[in-house]
Design a protein around this motif. Structure first.
Motif, PDB file in Angstrom:
ATOM      1  N   ALA A  43       0.827  -1.208   0.000  1.00  0.00           N
ATOM      2  CA  ALA A  43       0.000   0.000   0.000  1.00  0.00           C
ATOM      3  C   ALA A  43       0.862   1.258   0.000  1.00  0.00           C
ATOM      4  O   ALA A  43       0.568   2.229  -0.697  1.00  0.00           O
ATOM      5  N   ALA A  44       1.945   1.234   0.767  1.00  0.00           N
ATOM      6  CA  ALA A  44       2.848   2.389   0.800  1.00  0.00           C
ATOM      7  C   ALA A  44       3.513   2.582  -0.560  1.00  0.00           C
ATOM      8  O   ALA A  44       3.645   3.711  -1.043  1.00  0.00           O
ATOM      9  N   ILE A  46       2.379   1.602  -3.522  1.00  0.00           N
ATOM     10  CA  ILE A  46       1.373   2.038  -4.497  1.00  0.00           C
ATOM     11  C   ILE A  46       1.053   3.518  -4.307  1.00  0.00           C
ATOM     12  O   ILE A  46       0.792   4.240  -5.260  1.00  0.00           O
ATOM     13  N   THR A  47       1.090   3.981  -3.089  1.00  0.00           N
ATOM     14  CA  THR A  47       0.775   5.376  -2.802  1.00  0.00           C
ATOM     15  C   THR A  47       1.951   6.298  -3.116  1.00  0.00           C
ATOM     16  O   THR A  47       1.775   7.361  -3.728  1.00  0.00           O
ATOM     17  N   LEU A  48       3.152   5.925  -2.691  1.00  0.00           N
ATOM     18  CA  LEU A  48       4.293   6.832  -2.791  1.00  0.00           C
ATOM     19  C   LEU A  48       5.053   6.744  -4.103  1.00  0.00           C
ATOM     20  O   LEU A  48       5.623   7.741  -4.546  1.00  0.00           O
ATOM     21  N   ILE A  51       4.141   9.272  -6.890  1.00  0.00           N
ATOM     22  CA  ILE A  51       4.531  10.632  -6.515  1.00  0.00           C
ATOM     23  C   ILE A  51       6.027  10.823  -6.727  1.00  0.00           C
ATOM     24  O   ILE A  51       6.460  11.826  -7.304  1.00  0.00           O
TER      25      ILE A  51
END
Length: 68
Positions: A43-44, A46-48, A51
């Motif tokens: 999850a981290a 996929i999120t970061l 960016i």
């Protein structure tokens, strides 16, 4: 007639300490299941990752504009 109750008169530090105590109790009660840590890592990423890639691409475009 009271305009404030006791909760409104507590200092910010005292509220912070009480909330920190409650949070610590909740963390101690929480237990990870078998795949939870791996799921948190994914999850981290996929999120970061998008960016970070966007920032690197922007850096590349700006660098190529001035020096390329």
């Amino acid at each position: 007639m009271r305009f404030f109750n006791d909760k409104d008169l507590k200092s910010r530090k005292r509220k912070f300490l009480e909330e920190e105590k409650i949070l610590k109790e909740l963390k101690d009660k929480a237990e990870f299941e078998k795949g939870d840590f791996l799921a948190l890592i994914f999850a981290a990423l996929i999120t970061l990752l998008p960016i970070v890639l966007g920032i690197l691409f922007l850096y590349y475009v700006i660098t190529m504009h001035f020096f390329g």
